[in-house]
Design a protein around this motif. Sequence first.
Motif, PDB file in Angstrom:
ATOM      1  N   ALA A 145     -54.755   2.851  -0.182  1.00 25.77           N
ATOM      2  CA  ALA A 145     -55.568   3.728  -1.025  1.00 25.77           C
ATOM      3  C   ALA A 145     -54.707   4.705  -1.828  1.00 25.77           C
ATOM      4  N   LEU A 146     -53.710   5.308  -1.191  1.00 28.09           N
ATOM      5  CA  LEU A 146     -52.848   6.261  -1.895  1.00 28.09           C
ATOM      6  C   LEU A 146     -52.041   5.563  -2.981  1.00 28.09           C
ATOM      7  N   ALA A 147     -51.529   4.377  -2.677  1.00 26.57           N
ATOM      8  CA  ALA A 147     -50.766   3.614  -3.673  1.00 26.57           C
ATOM      9  C   ALA A 147     -51.660   3.254  -4.857  1.00 26.57           C
ATOM     10  N   LEU A 148     -52.904   2.898  -4.590  1.00 25.17           N
ATOM     11  CA  LEU A 148     -53.835   2.558  -5.664  1.00 25.17           C
ATOM     12  C   LEU A 148     -54.086   3.757  -6.568  1.00 25.17           C
ATOM     13  N   ALA A 207     -51.067   4.295  -8.692  1.00 33.61           N
ATOM     14  CA  ALA A 207     -50.982   3.238  -9.704  1.00 33.61           C
ATOM     15  C   ALA A 207     -51.991   3.478 -10.823  1.00 33.61           C
ATOM     16  N   LYS A 208     -53.205   3.895 -10.482  1.00 34.77           N
ATOM     17  CA  LYS A 208     -54.220   4.181 -11.498  1.00 34.77           C
ATOM     18  C   LYS A 208     -53.741   5.257 -12.463  1.00 34.77           C
ATOM     19  N   GLU A 209     -53.092   6.289 -11.918  1.00 34.28           N
ATOM     20  CA  GLU A 209     -52.587   7.371 -12.761  1.00 34.28           C
ATOM     21  C   GLU A 209     -51.504   6.862 -13.712  1.00 34.28           C
TER      22      GLU A 209
END
Length: 104
Positions: free
Chosen positions: A16-19, A22-24
């Motif tokens: 979740a944190l990596a996602l 990545a979105k940012e």
Amino acid sequence: MPTVADKRMVNSRVDALALERAKEVLARHGLTVSQYVRYSIEYVSETNTVPESGARPVGPDETEAEAEGLLDWLEEQPMPGKADFEGLTSDEMVERIRREHYGY
């Protein structure tokens, strides 16, 4: 041009944190996660190559095992001995190697 019926959904579970990170990053480049996945899949299919960023991550244990395997392989390879070049000047060494490699 492919129709909606020709397309398939893909999904995967990610941290979740990596996602969120990545979105940012993707947003700063004007992309969504969906677009990035789509463009990545199209790139792989069109070029028949996997970019390094898309390759399976290698953990430290695997890296160490690969390095040990490479060292084992290197140790098996024949190495020219120093005796082959003993007493030769650097010019003579280059000349010998050139003759062996190119034949003149």
